[in-house]
Motif scaffolding. Structure first.
Motif, PDB file in Angstrom:
ATOM      1  N   LEU A  37       0.823  -1.213   0.000  1.00 52.88           N
ATOM      2  CA  LEU A  37       0.000   0.000   0.000  1.00 52.88           C
ATOM      3  C   LEU A  37       0.855   1.261   0.000  1.00 52.88           C
ATOM      4  O   LEU A  37       0.556   2.233  -0.697  1.00 52.88           O
ATOM      5  N   LEU A  38       1.923   1.221   0.786  1.00 53.28           N
ATOM      6  CA  LEU A  38       2.825   2.377   0.820  1.00 53.28           C
ATOM      7  C   LEU A  38       3.485   2.590  -0.539  1.00 53.28           C
ATOM      8  O   LEU A  38       3.625   3.724  -1.014  1.00 53.28           O
ATOM      9  N   ALA A  39       3.897   1.481  -1.169  1.00 52.51           N
ATOM     10  CA  ALA A  39       4.517   1.583  -2.486  1.00 52.51           C
ATOM     11  C   ALA A  39       3.536   2.148  -3.508  1.00 52.51           C
ATOM     12  O   ALA A  39       3.899   2.993  -4.341  1.00 52.51           O
ATOM     13  N   LEU A  40       2.279   1.667  -3.434  1.00 54.51           N
ATOM     14  CA  LEU A  40       1.256   2.193  -4.334  1.00 54.51           C
ATOM     15  C   LEU A  40       1.000   3.678  -4.094  1.00 54.51           C
ATOM     16  O   LEU A  40       0.816   4.458  -5.035  1.00 54.51           O
ATOM     17  N   GLN A  41       0.988   4.049  -2.804  1.00 58.61           N
ATOM     18  CA  GLN A  41       0.752   5.444  -2.457  1.00 58.61           C
ATOM     19  C   GLN A  41       1.860   6.346  -2.994  1.00 58.61           C
ATOM     20  O   GLN A  41       1.607   7.409  -3.545  1.00 58.61           O
ATOM     21  N   VAL A  42       3.097   5.876  -2.830  1.00 57.79           N
ATOM     22  CA  VAL A  42       4.237   6.647  -3.327  1.00 57.79           C
ATOM     23  C   VAL A  42       4.176   6.752  -4.849  1.00 57.79           C
ATOM     24  O   VAL A  42       4.425   7.820  -5.432  1.00 57.79           O
ATOM     25  N   ASN A  43       3.808   5.640  -5.493  1.00 64.17           N
ATOM     26  CA  ASN A  43       3.701   5.647  -6.952  1.00 64.17           C
ATOM     27  C   ASN A  43       2.600   6.603  -7.418  1.00 64.17           C
ATOM     28  O   ASN A  43       2.792   7.364  -8.383  1.00 64.17           O
ATOM     29  N   ASN A  44       1.451   6.554  -6.711  1.00 58.33           N
ATOM     30  CA  ASN A  44       0.351   7.458  -7.049  1.00 58.33           C
ATOM     31  C   ASN A  44       0.758   8.919  -6.851  1.00 58.33           C
ATOM     32  O   ASN A  44       0.392   9.794  -7.646  1.00 58.33           O
ATOM     33  N   TRP A  45       1.502   9.161  -5.787  1.00 62.78           N
ATOM     34  CA  TRP A  45       1.962  10.528  -5.510  1.00 62.78           C
ATOM     35  C   TRP A  45       2.888  11.006  -6.620  1.00 62.78           C
ATOM     36  O   TRP A  45       2.782  12.145  -7.083  1.00 62.78           O
ATOM     37  N   ASN A  46       3.787  10.115  -7.039  1.00 62.50           N
ATOM     38  CA  ASN A  46       4.712  10.467  -8.120  1.00 62.50           C
ATOM     39  C   ASN A  46       3.968  10.729  -9.427  1.00 62.50           C
ATOM     40  O   ASN A  46       4.286  11.678 -10.157  1.00 62.50           O
ATOM     41  N   GLU A  47       2.979   9.876  -9.712  1.00 62.16           N
ATOM     42  CA  GLU A  47       2.202  10.060 -10.943  1.00 62.16           C
ATOM     43  C   GLU A  47       1.400  11.352 -10.892  1.00 62.16           C
ATOM     44  O   GLU A  47       1.303  12.072 -11.896  1.00 62.16           O
ATOM     45  N   ALA A  48       0.815  11.636  -9.710  1.00 61.44           N
ATOM     46  CA  ALA A  48       0.048  12.870  -9.567  1.00 61.44           C
ATOM     47  C   ALA A  48       0.946  14.089  -9.733  1.00 61.44           C
ATOM     48  O   ALA A  48       0.554  15.094 -10.347  1.00 61.44           O
ATOM     49  N   ARG A  49       2.163  13.993  -9.195  1.00 60.37           N
ATOM     50  CA  ARG A  49       3.119  15.097  -9.329  1.00 60.37           C
ATOM     51  C   ARG A  49       3.513  15.301 -10.788  1.00 60.37           C
ATOM     52  O   ARG A  49       3.580  16.436 -11.270  1.00 60.37           O
ATOM     53  N   LYS A  50       3.766  14.190 -11.502  1.00 62.06           N
ATOM     54  CA  LYS A  50       4.107  14.290 -12.926  1.00 62.06           C
ATOM     55  C   LYS A  50       2.950  14.890 -13.723  1.00 62.06           C
ATOM     56  O   LYS A  50       3.151  15.728 -14.615  1.00 62.06           O
ATOM     57  N   THR A  51       1.720  14.447 -13.405  1.00 65.87           N
ATOM     58  CA  THR A  51       0.542  14.962 -14.099  1.00 65.87           C
ATOM     59  C   THR A  51       0.381  16.459 -13.862  1.00 65.87           C
ATOM     60  O   THR A  51       0.062  17.223 -14.781  1.00 65.87           O
ATOM     61  N   LYS A  52       0.604  16.877 -12.608  1.00 67.45           N
ATOM     62  CA  LYS A  52       0.479  18.299 -12.280  1.00 67.45           C
ATOM     63  C   LYS A  52       1.508  19.130 -13.030  1.00 67.45           C
ATOM     64  O   LYS A  52       1.201  20.203 -13.564  1.00 67.45           O
ATOM     65  N   LEU A  53       2.758  18.635 -13.083  1.00 65.31           N
ATOM     66  CA  LEU A  53       3.809  19.359 -13.795  1.00 65.31           C
ATOM     67  C   LEU A  53       3.499  19.451 -15.287  1.00 65.31           C
ATOM     68  O   LEU A  53       3.710  20.495 -15.920  1.00 65.31           O
TER      69      LEU A  53
END
Length: 246
Positions: A37-53
């Motif tokens: 779950l933590l790995a998924l959360q970190v991955n989701n956070w990274n994807e959200a950050r990339k999407t925002k940029l």
């Protein structure tokens, strides 16, 4: 680390401590799930950050294109003001018999340089934006721009296929001014009159030309009206985007 956990499990089994083994196994499974779950959360956070940029980059490019368009629109409005002023003067001379000076006679055959880039560069930009307010303003801007394109197409068709042909048939173009004149353009502007003013005044007194002027005035003023709406929507969209980027 894995061998350490295996040793614990093996020890519990060897000691026939089944209850403790099951509890330990459940805890180990829970730890694995938490890790996933933590790995998924970190991955989701990274994807959200990339999407925002990526979205921020799209919005910044859109603002640049909208700014370029607004400059072009201002220039178009200035050109339409000259065209409309000439139509008015020709009406007052030809229909009302007033003795007025004609300025910018070339404007009788003039068209604006209409080439907006914001929506052309990325027609589906609205689908790439998550902000609902921005998406709404992009769609509003696109609809108003579509209205302008249709209105301008009518004006362009009239000038190209009727007015210019009529002027050529009436031989009001001063060829020597065009082909032999010096300093043809300054900053893109023609610096001399190649439409004969006297001939234009005579034409303004003819019913056929008066009807053309009427049609041209209607379409030119309609283009100007919608262009002002587009410029307003352009500014509104830029402000919404800039507020989001702050």
């Amino acid at each position: 680390m894995l061998s350490f956990f295996r040793k614990i499990r093996q020890k519990l089994l060897n000691q026939h401590r089944i209850t403790q083994y099951l509890a330990y196994a459940a805890g180990e499974i829970l730890l694995v799930m938490i890790g996933i779950l933590l790995a998924l959360q970190v991955n989701n956070w990274n994807e959200a950050r990339k999407t925002k940029l990526t979205e921020e980059a799209i919005l910044k490019n859109l603002v640049q294109d909208l700014t370029a368009d607004s400059i072009s629109y201002q220039s178009n409005l200035a050109a339409l003001a000259k065209i409309n002023a000439l139509h008015q003067v020709l009406y007052e001379i030809g229909v009302k018999g007033m003795d007025l000076e004609i300025e910018n006679p070339n404007a009788i055959r003039l068209l604006i340089l209409f080439n907006p880039v914001a929506m052309e560069n990325d027609p589906f930009v609205a689908s790439k934006i998550s902000n609902e307010s921005i998406r709404k303003e992009i769609l509003n801007y696109s609809r108003t721009l579509k209205d302008l394109e249709e209105t301008y197409a009518e004006f362009k068709e009239l000038v190209e296929n009727r007015i210019r042909i009529f002027l050529a048939d009436q031989k009001v173009h001063q060829l020597s001014k065009w082909f032999e004149g010096e300093g043809v353009k300054v900053k893109g502007e023609i610096t001399f009159d190649f439409i004969d003013k006297a001939d234009l005044i005579l034409l303004s007194k003819t019913p056929e030309f008066q009807q053309l002027i009427f049609e041209a005035s209607v379409k030119s003023k309609n283009t100007e009206f919608i262009l002002r709406e587009v410029l307003s929507q352009n500014q509104k969209l830029k402000e919404v985007i800039q507020n989001e980027l702050k």
